[in-house]
Design an enzyme around this catalytic site. Structure first.
Site, PDB file in Angstrom:
ATOM      1  N   SER A  88       0.921  -1.308   0.039  1.00 16.66           N
ATOM      2  CA  SER A  88       0.035  -0.024   0.223  1.00 16.66           C
ATOM      3  C   SER A  88       0.747   1.277  -0.017  1.00 16.66           C
ATOM      4  O   SER A  88       2.091   1.163   0.525  1.00 16.66           O
ATOM      5  CB  SER A  88      -0.826   0.059   1.355  1.00 16.66           C
ATOM      6  OG  SER A  88      -1.474   1.142   1.387  1.00 16.66           O
ATOM      7  N   TYR A 119      -1.805  -0.478  10.305  1.00 16.47           N
ATOM      8  CA  TYR A 119      -1.934  -0.691   8.952  1.00 16.47           C
ATOM      9  C   TYR A 119      -0.697  -0.095   7.939  1.00 16.47           C
ATOM     10  O   TYR A 119      -0.051  -0.803   7.242  1.00 16.47           O
ATOM     11  CB  TYR A 119      -3.227   0.086   8.349  1.00 16.47           C
ATOM     12  CG  TYR A 119      -3.359   0.012   7.039  1.00 16.47           C
ATOM     13  CD1 TYR A 119      -3.786  -1.282   6.514  1.00 16.47           C
ATOM     14  CD2 TYR A 119      -3.309   0.920   5.898  1.00 16.47           C
ATOM     15  CE1 TYR A 119      -4.012  -1.834   5.157  1.00 16.47           C
ATOM     16  CE2 TYR A 119      -3.515   0.601   4.615  1.00 16.47           C
ATOM     17  CZ  TYR A 119      -4.082  -0.837   4.266  1.00 16.47           C
ATOM     18  OH  TYR A 119      -4.200  -1.203   2.956  1.00 16.47           O
TER      19      TYR A 119
HETATM   20  N1  LIG Z   1      -8.678  -0.390  -1.480  1.00 16.86           N
HETATM   21  C1  LIG Z   1      -7.464   0.305  -1.417  1.00 16.86           C
HETATM   22  O1  LIG Z   1      -7.448   1.719  -1.791  1.00 16.86           O
HETATM   23  C2  LIG Z   1      -6.165  -0.223  -1.000  1.00 16.86           C
HETATM   24  C3  LIG Z   1      -5.234   0.453  -0.874  1.00 16.86           C
HETATM   25  C4  LIG Z   1      -4.164  -0.031  -0.612  1.00 16.86           C
HETATM   26  C5  LIG Z   1      -3.790  -1.408  -0.513  1.00 16.86           C
HETATM   27  N2  LIG Z   1      -5.028  -2.295  -0.442  1.00 16.86           N
HETATM   28  C6  LIG Z   1      -5.012  -3.512   0.058  1.00 16.86           C
HETATM   29  O2  LIG Z   1      -5.610  -4.441  -0.954  1.00 16.86           O
HETATM   30  C7  LIG Z   1      -6.073  -5.684  -0.459  1.00 16.86           C
HETATM   31  C8  LIG Z   1      -7.511  -5.845  -0.698  1.00 16.86           C
HETATM   32  O3  LIG Z   1      -8.320  -4.850  -0.192  1.00 16.86           O
HETATM   33  P1  LIG Z   1      -9.636  -4.471  -0.728  1.00 16.86           P
HETATM   34  O4  LIG Z   1      -9.656  -2.752  -1.004  1.00 16.86           O
HETATM   35  O5  LIG Z   1     -10.043  -5.201  -1.964  1.00 16.86           O
HETATM   36  O6  LIG Z   1     -10.685  -4.434   0.510  1.00 16.86           O
HETATM   37  P2  LIG Z   1     -11.879  -5.295   0.787  1.00 16.86           P
HETATM   38  O7  LIG Z   1     -12.711  -5.187  -0.445  1.00 16.86           O
HETATM   39  O8  LIG Z   1     -12.334  -5.047   2.257  1.00 16.86           O
HETATM   40  O9  LIG Z   1     -11.443  -6.721   0.713  1.00 16.86           O
HETATM   41  C9  LIG Z   1     -10.848  -7.436   1.565  1.00 16.86           C
HETATM   42  C10 LIG Z   1     -10.484  -9.144   1.339  1.00 16.86           C
HETATM   43  O10 LIG Z   1      -9.772  -9.545   2.366  1.00 16.86           O
HETATM   44  C11 LIG Z   1     -10.333 -10.473   2.853  1.00 16.86           C
HETATM   45  N3  LIG Z   1     -10.057 -10.920   4.149  1.00 16.86           N
HETATM   46  C12 LIG Z   1      -9.913 -10.003   5.164  1.00 16.86           C
HETATM   47  N4  LIG Z   1      -9.629 -10.429   6.332  1.00 16.86           N
HETATM   48  C13 LIG Z   1      -9.366 -11.982   5.932  1.00 16.86           C
HETATM   49  C14 LIG Z   1      -9.182 -13.078   6.773  1.00 16.86           C
HETATM   50  N5  LIG Z   1      -9.011 -12.897   8.106  1.00 16.86           N
HETATM   51  N6  LIG Z   1      -9.209 -14.191   6.283  1.00 16.86           N
HETATM   52  C15 LIG Z   1      -9.471 -14.252   4.831  1.00 16.86           C
HETATM   53  N7  LIG Z   1      -9.697 -13.177   4.151  1.00 16.86           N
HETATM   54  C16 LIG Z   1      -9.810 -12.057   4.834  1.00 16.86           C
HETATM   55  C17 LIG Z   1     -11.889 -10.299   2.576  1.00 16.86           C
HETATM   56  O11 LIG Z   1     -12.778 -11.316   2.732  1.00 16.86           O
HETATM   57  P3  LIG Z   1     -13.549 -11.933   3.949  1.00 16.86           P
HETATM   58  O12 LIG Z   1     -14.215 -10.675   4.622  1.00 16.86           O
HETATM   59  O13 LIG Z   1     -14.832 -12.560   3.188  1.00 16.86           O
HETATM   60  O14 LIG Z   1     -12.764 -12.619   4.612  1.00 16.86           O
HETATM   61  C18 LIG Z   1     -12.020  -9.569   1.368  1.00 16.86           C
HETATM   62  O15 LIG Z   1     -11.940 -10.560   0.342  1.00 16.86           O
HETATM   63  C19 LIG Z   1      -5.804  -5.606   1.142  1.00 16.86           C
HETATM   64  O16 LIG Z   1      -4.582  -6.158   1.345  1.00 16.86           O
HETATM   65  C20 LIG Z   1      -5.547  -3.940   1.170  1.00 16.86           C
HETATM   66  O17 LIG Z   1      -4.891  -3.566   2.405  1.00 16.86           O
HETATM   67  C21 LIG Z   1      -6.213  -1.562  -0.829  1.00 16.86           C
END
Ligand SMILES: NC(=O)c1ccc[n+]([C@@H]2O[C@H](COP(=O)([O-])OP(=O)(O)OC[C@H]3O[C@@H](n4cnc5c(N)ncnc54)[C@H](OP(=O)(O)O)[C@@H]3O)[C@@H](O)[C@H]2O)c1
Length: 260
Positions: A141, A154
């Site tokens: 990130s 985070y």
């Molecule tokens: N969106 C952004 O702007 C952004 C920016 C920088 C980095 N990221 C990174 O990108 C990745 C995806 O994020 P996103 O934005 O797509 O968020 P999101 O829509 O909240 O998705 C998060 C995913 O992680 C899974 N997850 C969370 N805790 C888990 C656990 N204990 N076991 C299994 N699965 C788990 C959730 O599935 P379940 O809840 O079904 O388990 C969900 O599929 C993350 O690593 C996040 O830190 C996102």
């Protein structure tokens, strides 16, 4: 890289992980989809081309035994994996002075960092035996580039993902397996929808997934997406502490767990 046939993705039930699943499935890949919410994984798999090819794993990534078992099942079913993407992640605001937030630090590190290790580990031995392009993909990130107030857990966890993936890249340099660190800026997903601050260069998850797929195919070591946030990240890294502190000490913060 020719079209990859076997792709294992954690965090596949939502946001970036689900968008990556759709992106790879559209090119005919066979997927392993892992997350806790089974119903979302089932809906996703049913909506993809060739739904019968894909395997879903309802598991918590912090249950490292369950992750290894899912990985081993996917390897056995498909005689290996070409791409493994450790995308599962959580983001909560934290304040060190609040004792309850120590548990949040534990959960954030377990999910964002340790589970990335646990996701890659079971694949390495069999990937070393394979031929052709092989990728382990960590999701960092831009928040991991500098520490932001109210986001110690985070930011530190994502900085740790960047460093960990770099270590692994060196360890696997002669193995034929490339370690790719993808560093999202602001991507439009459920994780960012409650943010109470402006999100420059906000990118749709589908566009992010298409660009990430190219980066992964090229085997790039580290890439910020979108590219504009790459420029921001470079500038942030160069900013002397005094200027950084002056600019960011009053920046709005992410909600703590349970906060409205
Ligand atoms: N969106 C952004 O702007 C952004 C920016 C920088 C980095 N990221 C990174 O990108 C990745 C995806 O994020 P996103 O934005 O797509 O968020 P999101 O829509 O909240 O998705 C998060 C995913 O992680 C899974 N997850 C969370 N805790 C888990 C656990 N204990 N076991 C299994 N699965 C788990 C959730 O599935 P379940 O809840 O079904 O388990 C969900 O599929 C993350 O690593 C996040 O830190 C996102």
């Amino acid at each position: 890289m020719t079209a990859p046939s076997r792709v294992f993705i954690t965090g596949a039930s939502s946001g970036i992980g689900a968008a990556l699943a759709r992106e790879y499935a559209a090119s005919g890949a066979t997927l392993g989809l892992l997350a806790r919410r089974q119903s979302l994984l089932e809906e996703l798999a049913a909506s993809l081309p060739f739904p019968e090819r894909h395997r879903i794993y309802a598991a918590d990534v912090t249950d490292y035994v369950a992750v290894a078992s899912a990985a081993n099942d996917f390897i056995a079913a498909n005689a290996g994996a070409d791409i493994v993407i450790a995308c599962a992640g959580i983001s909560y605001g934290t304040l060190t002075e609040r004792p309850a937030d120590l548990a949040v630090f534990d959960a954030v590190f377990a999910t964002n960092l340790n589970a990335t290790v646990a996701t890659f580990a079971p694949f390495i031995a069999s990937m070393k035996q394979q031929q052709g392009p092989r990728r382990l993909v960590g999701i960092g990130s831009v928040a991991g580039v500098r520490g932001m107030r109210g986001a110690g857990a985070y930011c530190a966890s994502k900085a740790a993902v960047h460093s960990y993936c770099e270590s692994l890249r060196l360890e696997l340099r002669d193995s034929g397996i490339k370690v790719v660190t993808i560093v999202p800026g602001y991507i439009d997903t459920p994780m960012t929808r409650n943010n109470r601050f402006p999100m420059p260069f906000l990118m749709p998850a589908e566009r992010f997934a298409a660009q990430a797929r190219d980066v992964i195919a090229r085997g790039a070591s580290y890439r910020v997406l979108p590219w504009q946030m790459g420029v921001v990240a470079k500038l942030l890294r160069l900013l002397p502490n005094a200027l950084f502190d002056a600019a960011f000490s009053r920046a709005p913060t992410k909600q703590r767990q349970g906060e409205a």
